[in-house]
Design a protein around this motif. Structure first.
Motif, PDB file in Angstrom:
ATOM      1  N   TYR A 117       0.690  -1.196   0.122  1.00  0.00           N
ATOM      2  CA  TYR A 117       0.115   0.093  -0.095  1.00  0.00           C
ATOM      3  C   TYR A 117       1.004   1.165  -0.104  1.00  0.00           C
ATOM      4  O   TYR A 117       1.802   1.424   0.679  1.00  0.00           O
ATOM      5  CB  TYR A 117      -0.928  -0.011   1.383  1.00  0.00           C
ATOM      6  N   VAL A 118       0.495   2.159  -0.775  1.00  0.00           N
ATOM      7  CA  VAL A 118       1.196   3.499  -0.882  1.00  0.00           C
ATOM      8  C   VAL A 118       0.209   4.727  -0.336  1.00  0.00           C
ATOM      9  O   VAL A 118       0.116   5.343   0.540  1.00  0.00           O
ATOM     10  CB  VAL A 118       1.709   3.876  -2.096  1.00  0.00           C
ATOM     11  N   ASP A 119      -0.975   4.776  -1.211  1.00  0.00           N
ATOM     12  CA  ASP A 119      -1.867   5.842  -1.025  1.00  0.00           C
ATOM     13  C   ASP A 119      -3.346   5.243  -1.305  1.00  0.00           C
ATOM     14  O   ASP A 119      -4.320   6.152  -1.087  1.00  0.00           O
ATOM     15  CB  ASP A 119      -1.395   6.829  -1.694  1.00  0.00           C
ATOM     16  N   THR A 120      -3.600   4.148  -1.765  1.00  0.00           N
ATOM     17  CA  THR A 120      -4.794   3.730  -2.165  1.00  0.00           C
ATOM     18  C   THR A 120      -5.217   2.270  -1.927  1.00  0.00           C
ATOM     19  O   THR A 120      -4.128   1.389  -2.204  1.00  0.00           O
ATOM     20  CB  THR A 120      -5.116   4.116  -3.895  1.00  0.00           C
ATOM     21  N   GLN A 121      -6.052   1.884  -1.375  1.00  0.00           N
ATOM     22  CA  GLN A 121      -6.402   0.463  -1.315  1.00  0.00           C
ATOM     23  C   GLN A 121      -6.455  -0.176  -2.691  1.00  0.00           C
ATOM     24  O   GLN A 121      -6.756   0.224  -3.789  1.00  0.00           O
ATOM     25  CB  GLN A 121      -7.632   0.158  -0.646  1.00  0.00           C
ATOM     26  N   PHE A 122      -5.897  -1.355  -2.767  1.00  0.00           N
ATOM     27  CA  PHE A 122      -5.882  -2.127  -3.963  1.00  0.00           C
ATOM     28  C   PHE A 122      -6.014  -3.737  -3.854  1.00  0.00           C
ATOM     29  O   PHE A 122      -5.986  -4.181  -2.746  1.00  0.00           O
ATOM     30  CB  PHE A 122      -4.626  -1.815  -4.769  1.00  0.00           C
ATOM     31  N   TYR A 123      -6.425  -4.272  -4.992  1.00  0.00           N
ATOM     32  CA  TYR A 123      -6.666  -5.832  -4.745  1.00  0.00           C
ATOM     33  C   TYR A 123      -5.819  -6.255  -6.144  1.00  0.00           C
ATOM     34  O   TYR A 123      -5.998  -5.763  -7.286  1.00  0.00           O
ATOM     35  CB  TYR A 123      -8.131  -6.417  -4.985  1.00  0.00           C
ATOM     36  N   GLY A 124      -5.022  -7.408  -6.178  1.00  0.00           N
ATOM     37  CA  GLY A 124      -4.126  -7.851  -7.301  1.00  0.00           C
ATOM     38  C   GLY A 124      -5.186  -8.694  -7.990  1.00  0.00           C
ATOM     39  O   GLY A 124      -5.773  -9.734  -7.379  1.00  0.00           O
ATOM     40  N   SER A 125      -5.495  -8.688  -9.301  1.00  0.00           N
ATOM     41  CA  SER A 125      -6.429  -9.359 -10.164  1.00  0.00           C
ATOM     42  C   SER A 125      -5.734 -10.595 -10.874  1.00  0.00           C
ATOM     43  O   SER A 125      -5.986 -11.602 -10.482  1.00  0.00           O
ATOM     44  CB  SER A 125      -7.209  -8.527 -11.100  1.00  0.00           C
ATOM     45  N   THR A 126      -4.679 -10.115 -11.820  1.00  0.00           N
ATOM     46  CA  THR A 126      -3.996 -11.220 -12.263  1.00  0.00           C
ATOM     47  C   THR A 126      -2.380 -10.880 -12.180  1.00  0.00           C
ATOM     48  O   THR A 126      -1.968  -9.577 -12.244  1.00  0.00           O
ATOM     49  CB  THR A 126      -4.341 -11.399 -13.663  1.00  0.00           C
ATOM     50  N   VAL A 127      -1.507 -11.751 -12.309  1.00  0.00           N
ATOM     51  CA  VAL A 127      -0.345 -11.512 -12.436  1.00  0.00           C
ATOM     52  C   VAL A 127       0.330 -12.741 -13.441  1.00  0.00           C
ATOM     53  O   VAL A 127      -0.163 -13.794 -13.523  1.00  0.00           O
ATOM     54  CB  VAL A 127       0.520 -11.541 -11.171  1.00  0.00           C
ATOM     55  N   THR A 128       1.228 -12.145 -14.423  1.00  0.00           N
ATOM     56  CA  THR A 128       1.754 -13.234 -15.522  1.00  0.00           C
ATOM     57  C   THR A 128       3.402 -13.165 -15.196  1.00  0.00           C
ATOM     58  O   THR A 128       3.866 -12.220 -15.239  1.00  0.00           O
ATOM     59  CB  THR A 128       1.480 -12.664 -16.934  1.00  0.00           C
ATOM     60  N   VAL A 129       3.785 -14.364 -15.026  1.00  0.00           N
ATOM     61  CA  VAL A 129       5.234 -14.592 -14.939  1.00  0.00           C
ATOM     62  C   VAL A 129       5.667 -15.534 -15.951  1.00  0.00           C
ATOM     63  O   VAL A 129       4.950 -16.324 -16.502  1.00  0.00           O
ATOM     64  CB  VAL A 129       5.326 -14.991 -13.536  1.00  0.00           C
ATOM     65  N   ASN A 130       6.938 -15.460 -16.175  1.00  0.00           N
ATOM     66  CA  ASN A 130       7.490 -16.609 -16.934  1.00  0.00           C
ATOM     67  C   ASN A 130       8.922 -17.027 -16.133  1.00  0.00           C
ATOM     68  O   ASN A 130       9.668 -16.200 -15.553  1.00  0.00           O
ATOM     69  CB  ASN A 130       8.062 -16.024 -18.310  1.00  0.00           C
ATOM     70  N   PRO A 131       9.078 -18.387 -15.938  1.00  0.00           N
ATOM     71  CA  PRO A 131      10.303 -18.739 -15.423  1.00  0.00           C
ATOM     72  C   PRO A 131      11.615 -18.381 -16.217  1.00  0.00           C
ATOM     73  O   PRO A 131      11.619 -18.258 -17.337  1.00  0.00           O
ATOM     74  CB  PRO A 131      10.272 -20.165 -15.544  1.00  0.00           C
ATOM     75  N   VAL A 132      12.637 -17.854 -15.321  1.00  0.00           N
ATOM     76  CA  VAL A 132      13.856 -17.641 -16.105  1.00  0.00           C
ATOM     77  C   VAL A 132      14.944 -18.867 -15.776  1.00  0.00           C
ATOM     78  O   VAL A 132      14.957 -19.374 -14.698  1.00  0.00           O
ATOM     79  CB  VAL A 132      14.589 -16.381 -14.922  1.00  0.00           C
ATOM     80  N   PRO A 133      15.466 -19.169 -16.860  1.00  0.00           N
ATOM     81  CA  PRO A 133      16.421 -20.478 -16.812  1.00  0.00           C
ATOM     82  C   PRO A 133      17.439 -20.161 -15.760  1.00  0.00           C
ATOM     83  O   PRO A 133      18.028 -18.985 -15.770  1.00  0.00           O
ATOM     84  CB  PRO A 133      17.088 -20.567 -18.519  1.00  0.00           C
ATOM     85  N   GLU A 134      17.825 -20.987 -14.946  1.00  0.00           N
ATOM     86  CA  GLU A 134      18.995 -21.016 -14.048  1.00  0.00           C
ATOM     87  C   GLU A 134      20.303 -20.865 -15.076  1.00  0.00           C
ATOM     88  O   GLU A 134      20.457 -21.726 -16.184  1.00  0.00           O
ATOM     89  CB  GLU A 134      19.064 -22.125 -13.178  1.00  0.00           C
ATOM     90  N   PRO A 135      21.317 -20.382 -14.398  1.00  0.00           N
ATOM     91  CA  PRO A 135      22.657 -20.187 -15.132  1.00  0.00           C
ATOM     92  C   PRO A 135      23.262 -21.478 -15.377  1.00  0.00           C
ATOM     93  O   PRO A 135      23.896 -21.635 -16.650  1.00  0.00           O
ATOM     94  CB  PRO A 135      23.501 -19.262 -14.203  1.00  0.00           C
TER      95      PRO A 135
END
Length: 159
Positions: A117-135
């Protein structure tokens, strides 16, 4: 889901709420009160003053996009989220606007992504991630490709 990728959701200032099972799912923080000491989905589930929610993955991922809503879960704009991620070289801290999809965040790589929170209430709806190959995976791939190239070159010089 992505095979082999797991996520743990934690919260400061309440209990984490996450329902990733359908189109109305999302993530937030359920408040505790004297009438509801354990917090649950029936209580207020926006991230509010003094609260944050963290998504911790079992491997490094790049955060590709995030959709947030302000209080009431409507697609309202206005206000900001404090977003932090530790990429192994230090912590990146950004103020992201609330309301609608945020894209082109692919360079935000790490295992723990925190939204506060910074200054407004919020709700996370969706998040899209991609795995990063390990070194090590990248190194093994490069070693194998180099070995194949060497073997092919050697075979040409013998014939």
């Amino acid at each position: 889901g992505i095979p082999g990728l797991t996520v743990t959701v934690t919260a400061d200032g309440g209990d984490p709420y996450h329902d990733l099972s359908g189109p109305n799912g999302g993530f937030g923080v359920c408040e505790r009160s004297t009438t509801n000491p354990f917090g649950n989905a029936g209580s207020q589930d926006n991230v509010t003053s003094g609260q944050s929610i963290a998504l911790t993955f079992n491997q490094a991922v790049s955060l590709e996009s995030l959709t947030t809503f302000s209080a009431g879960h409507g697609n309202h704009s206005g206000g900001f989220i404090d977003y932090t991620v530790n990429d192994g070289n230090g912590t990146l801290d950004l103020a992201l606007p609330i309301g609608g999809a945020l894209v082109s965040l692919g360079d935000r790589v790490g295992t723990t992504h925190t939204f506060a929170y910074v200054d407004t209430q919020f709700y996370g709806s969706t998040v899209t991630v991609n795995p990063v190959p390990e070194p090590t995976s990248i190194a093994l791939f490069a070693l194998g490709a180099g070995g194949l190239a060497f073997a092919r070159r050697r075979r040409r010089s013998v014939t």
